[in-house]
Design an enzyme around this catalytic site. Structure first.
Site, mmCIF file in Angstrom:
data_model
loop_
_atom_site.group_PDB
_atom_site.id
_atom_site.type_symbol
_atom_site.label_atom_id
_atom_site.label_comp_id
_atom_site.label_asym_id
_atom_site.label_seq_id
_atom_site.Cartn_x
_atom_site.Cartn_y
_atom_site.Cartn_z
ATOM 1 N N ASN A 142 0.824 -1.210 0.000
ATOM 2 C CA ASN A 142 0.000 0.000 0.000
ATOM 3 C C ASN A 142 0.851 1.251 0.000
ATOM 4 O OD1 ASN A 142 -0.450 1.918 2.558
ATOM 5 N ND2 ASN A 142 0.267 -0.088 3.306
ATOM 6 N N PHE B 14 -1.890 8.102 4.530
ATOM 7 C CA PHE B 14 -2.657 8.667 5.652
ATOM 8 C C PHE B 14 -3.951 9.323 5.180
ATOM 9 C CE2 PHE B 14 1.320 9.525 8.546
ATOM 10 C CZ PHE B 14 1.432 8.164 8.780
ATOM 11 N N SER C 294 5.796 5.411 8.727
ATOM 12 C CA SER C 294 5.154 5.059 7.464
ATOM 13 C C SER C 294 6.049 5.489 6.310
ATOM 14 C CB SER C 294 3.801 5.755 7.342
ATOM 15 O OG SER C 294 3.289 5.602 6.026
ATOM 16 N N ASN D 235 4.942 6.197 3.389
ATOM 17 C CA ASN D 235 4.084 6.782 2.361
ATOM 18 C C ASN D 235 3.789 8.263 2.531
ATOM 19 O OD1 ASN D 235 3.809 4.225 1.115
ATOM 20 N ND2 ASN D 235 2.281 3.649 2.647
ATOM 21 N N THR D 236 4.392 8.908 3.534
ATOM 22 C CA THR D 236 4.316 10.361 3.689
ATOM 23 C C THR D 236 5.722 10.913 3.537
ATOM 24 O OG1 THR D 236 2.384 10.297 5.148
ATOM 25 C CG2 THR D 236 3.775 12.253 5.256
ATOM 26 N N LYS E 193 5.891 3.801 16.989
ATOM 27 C CA LYS E 193 5.862 2.738 15.983
ATOM 28 C C LYS E 193 7.074 2.863 15.088
ATOM 29 C CE LYS E 193 2.719 0.270 12.930
ATOM 30 N NZ LYS E 193 1.300 0.147 12.512
ATOM 31 N N ASN F 30 6.143 -1.276 11.360
ATOM 32 C CA ASN F 30 5.362 -0.746 10.248
ATOM 33 C C ASN F 30 5.637 -1.590 9.006
ATOM 34 O OD1 ASN F 30 3.788 1.170 8.706
ATOM 35 N ND2 ASN F 30 4.397 2.735 10.184
#
Length: 343
Positions: free
Chosen positions: A114, A118, A179, A181-182, A217, A246
């Protein structure tokens, strides 16, 4: 299992075209009918109470962040056997996330990839929903992260805003700095940036008059040296625990038939992460001398995986990809498979 033989193939025929649509429909149904699942709790629930982080958990198996970002289906998760629920990741500002397609199922690899980014309604909307509907009857964790529009040098205030807004409702907060993805988010795992963030969040918590545990995390892709440095910062700033891990940027463990998806950007979860997540849990446990409780997450697709997490030093475990691919029967199998373990 009925889910694996009938329901899963039907869902994932659709999921090959749009797995995010499967997720949205599932959450939509659970948000509408979750309250009617109460009787199912007798089928799925495992009573194996344990106290961790000063909280009483009815069992050790939780729902990981990402499944119910906006807390829409809170009545459903305990009925499906979860002993705790983590919602989010939410950000100060509502945001749509990254462009679609951004979610890819890899059933042959028992994995999901993925790059959601967010996508959420914002911390304020989650606070309003919790105020109106109440909390679930199990411990509630809330994962908070940085808004994409917020510059990295203003990230601290972004997290503080969300902490303030959601403080009345969280049994613990997960500080998501890992994460992939940011853009720039993982830089907050660096020693100086993390120390500033944690100091301010601890001070904010004190101002609010509560002792809600803060957990960090971590990414599975950190080197041992970088992870050891991060843990030192966490210990110095009174972090209550660690969530490991993560999703990963690595692409090992993908089945040959699904190899073309390895070129897609984003974080990989599921079976390819099983060994690495357990190794990170073991490293955290040994590095901290067992002083920091650990929630183990990543690649738990059966009771054996959960037992290895607990043996590595985790006190609790969370499901995400395994639950998405194999359904609620997995919650029962895992919780019953680890019931009675010392901890």
């Amino acid at each position: 299992m009925l889910f694996d033989r009938i329901v899963r193939p039907s869902l994932y025929r659709l999921a090959y075209h749009d797995p995010e649509l499967v997720h949205e429909r599932t959450i939509g149904l659970l948000s509408r009918f979750g309250g009617a699942l109460g009787p199912a709790g007798r089928l799925y629930r495992t009573d194996d109470p344990v106290t961790v982080l000063g909280l009483r958990f009815p069992n050790r198996v939780g729902l990981a962040a990402g499944m119910d970002k906006n807390g829409r289906a809170l009545a459903a998760w305990p009925a499906l056997g979860f002993g705790f629920v983590e919602v989010g990741t939410v950000t100060r500002h509502p945001q749509p996330g990254n462009p679609r397609p951004r979610l890819f199922s890899l059933p042959a690899s028992d994995a999901v990839l993925n790059r959601m980014g967010f996508n959420n309604d914002g911390a304020g909307a989650l606070a309003a929903r919790l105020a109106a509907q109440g909390k679930p009857p199990v411990p509630l964790g809330i994962s908070i992260g940085k808004s994409k529009v917020t510059p990295l040098d203003e990230a601290v205030e972004d997290y503080r805003w969300s902490l303030r807004a959601l403080h009345p409702y969280a049994d613990y907060f997960a500080i998501n700095v890992s994460s992939p993805n940011t853009p720039g988010l993982r830089a907050l795992q660096d020693k100086t940036a993390l120390a500033e963030l944690l100091a301010e969040l601890r001070a904010t918590g004190d101002e609010l008059g509560g002792d809600t545990p803060l957990l960090v995390k971590v990414a599975p892709d950190l080197t041992d040296d970088a992870l050891a440095e991060l843990l030192e910062v966490c210990m110095d700033h009174g972090v209550a625990g660690i969530i490991a891990t993560n999703t990963t940027l690595a692409r090992t463990g993908i089945a040959p038939a699904e190899a073309p998806l390895a070129a897609e950007a984003g974080g990989l979860s599921g079976r390819p992460l099983t060994a690495r997540s357990a190794a990170v849990v073991r490293f955290v446990h040994e590095q901290t001398g067992g002083r920091l409780p650990i929630i183990g997450v990543g690649g738990i697709l059966g009771p054996d995986d959960a037992r290895r997490m607990l043996d590595a030093g985790a006190s609790l475990v969370q499901l995400y990809t395994g639950f998405a691919l194999h359904g609620p029967g997995l919650v029962r199998r895992v919780s019953r498979g680890i019931a009675g373990r010392p901890g």
